[in-house]
Enzyme design. Structure first.
Site, PDB file in Angstrom:
ATOM      1  N   ASP A 238      13.037  13.875 -25.251  1.00  0.00           N
ATOM      2  CA  ASP A 238      12.455  13.633 -23.934  1.00  0.00           C
ATOM      3  C   ASP A 238      13.092  14.553 -22.903  1.00  0.00           C
ATOM      4  O   ASP A 238      14.317  14.586 -22.758  1.00  0.00           O
ATOM      5  CB  ASP A 238      12.685  12.162 -23.554  1.00  0.00           C
ATOM      6  CG  ASP A 238      11.934  11.743 -22.303  1.00  0.00           C
ATOM      7  OD1 ASP A 238      11.272  12.595 -21.679  1.00  0.00           O
ATOM      8  OD2 ASP A 238      12.019  10.553 -21.950  1.00  0.00           O
ATOM      9  N   GLY A 264       9.220  12.381 -28.226  1.00  0.00           N
ATOM     10  CA  GLY A 264       9.323  12.691 -26.814  1.00  0.00           C
ATOM     11  C   GLY A 264       9.239  11.456 -25.933  1.00  0.00           C
ATOM     12  O   GLY A 264       9.639  10.354 -26.325  1.00  0.00           O
ATOM     13  N   HIS A 265       8.684  11.647 -24.735  1.00  0.00           N
ATOM     14  CA  HIS A 265       8.672  10.609 -23.703  1.00  0.00           C
ATOM     15  C   HIS A 265       7.776   9.432 -24.099  1.00  0.00           C
ATOM     16  O   HIS A 265       8.131   8.277 -23.879  1.00  0.00           O
ATOM     17  CB  HIS A 265       8.191  11.234 -22.394  1.00  0.00           C
ATOM     18  CG  HIS A 265       8.337  10.358 -21.199  1.00  0.00           C
ATOM     19  ND1 HIS A 265       9.561   9.900 -20.753  1.00  0.00           N
ATOM     20  CD2 HIS A 265       7.413   9.848 -20.345  1.00  0.00           C
ATOM     21  CE1 HIS A 265       9.393   9.156 -19.667  1.00  0.00           C
ATOM     22  NE2 HIS A 265       8.101   9.097 -19.407  1.00  0.00           N
ATOM     23  N   PHE A 266       6.595   9.729 -24.661  1.00  0.00           N
ATOM     24  CA  PHE A 266       5.665   8.682 -25.069  1.00  0.00           C
ATOM     25  C   PHE A 266       5.788   8.462 -26.576  1.00  0.00           C
ATOM     26  O   PHE A 266       4.920   8.826 -27.364  1.00  0.00           O
ATOM     27  CB  PHE A 266       4.234   9.046 -24.661  1.00  0.00           C
ATOM     28  CG  PHE A 266       3.973   8.871 -23.195  1.00  0.00           C
ATOM     29  CD1 PHE A 266       3.757   7.611 -22.667  1.00  0.00           C
ATOM     30  CD2 PHE A 266       3.961   9.960 -22.340  1.00  0.00           C
ATOM     31  CE1 PHE A 266       3.526   7.427 -21.308  1.00  0.00           C
ATOM     32  CE2 PHE A 266       3.726   9.792 -20.981  1.00  0.00           C
ATOM     33  CZ  PHE A 266       3.515   8.530 -20.455  1.00  0.00           C
TER      34      PHE A 266
END
Length: 288
Positions: A238, A264-266
């Site tokens: 992320d 990552g972020h999601f």
């Protein structure tokens, strides 16, 4: 198939959308989404939890299918959004619950926990920050500039976060196999971001985000004093909230469980099975 109800409730004159599934008498789990998405981000996780838990996932005001009044009609702050969430849960008769927080959902969840520590039975932070060390420098540099001085120049920089390109980047950056991420995600979010007047809503929240940082010491005290069970399941790649933010939870919650996955972020879009297995195991050990 899991039955998921798609409902609305009116709170302080505002219509809030929420997804609800699972036995009402089961332990409650409240899922709080981040920017720029909505409860849509939990569409695949909810069925994996709802056989054992009562799952509630609201759309914050200004996001998803909830109302999005213009900024001259509603003062968009994280305090105000947290208050709406608290009143929604009260309407639903949910007085004790585990919190799942992501991105913007984290400062909302921290406010709920600080306002009523006894209500929170467990915390799952999925790329939901609670420490200064969690901020990545490059992503947050224009945001911090906007906090300091809201000018046409700093606003232009921050508006990049409202573009389709950056929305897509948030979903794909740090994901080893981008083909796992459904493009519907970023087109869905961008369509809702692009509603008339919603840009001003998001700018107001970007400016107010600075007020979340002074909450961190109070959060850390709460974690130390309450001993609330905590799981941080995080995409280690992320570039918004780096993995040091996950590891930092052990400073104040020594028994916190940390799970860093190669995403990552999601994280739920690319590593749903691994994340959900960890989340479910944690909830089963702590709530049932």
């Amino acid at each position: 198939m899991t039955t998921i109800h798609h409902r609305y409730a009116t709170v302080r004159g505002q219509r809030l959308f929420y997804r609800e599934a699972g036995p009402p008498a089961a332990p409650a789990v409240v899922l709080l989404h981040g920017f720029p998405t909505s409860s849509f981000m939990f569409r695949n996780l909810i069925p994996l939890l709802a056989d054992r838990f009562h799952v509630i996932a609201p759309d914050h005001l200004g996001f998803g299918l909830s109302d999005a009044p213009p900024v001259d009609e509603f003062d968009y702050t994280f305090d105000a959004l947290a208050d709406l969430t608290a009143e929604l849960l009260e309407q639903l008769g949910v007085s004790r619950f585990a919190l799942y927080v992501h991105d913007y959902g984290a400062p909302l969840g921290w406010r709920l926990a600080l306002a009523d520590p006894a209500a929170v039975t467990a915390i799952i932070s999925q790329n939901g920050n609670g420490y200064e060390t969690g901020f990545t420098e490059d992503f947050w540099k224009p945001v911090r500039a906007y906090w300091q001085d809201q000018t046409p120049q700093t606003e232009a920089a921050i508006r990049q976060a409202l573009t389709l390109e950056v929305t897509r980047w948030q979903y794909l950056h740090g994901v080893p196999d981008e083909s796992l991420v459904d493009p519907d995600t970023w087109y869905h979010d961008f369509a809702l971001l692009s509603r008339p007047g919603n840009d001003l809503v998001q700018l107001r929240l970007f400016a107010d985000y600075a007020g979340n940082l002074p909450l961190y010491p109070k959060l850390h005290t709460y974690l130390r004093d309450s001993g609330v069970p905590l799981l941080a399941v995080w995409g280690r790649n992320d570039e918004i909230f780096r993995p040091e933010g996950a590891l930092a939870f052990t400073d104040d919650s020594p028994r916190a469980e940390i799970c860093l996955l190669d995403g990552g972020h999601f994280l739920l879009e690319s590593h749903l099975d691994a994340a959900a297995g960890t989340i479910r195991s944690f909830l089963e050990r702590t709530l049932t």
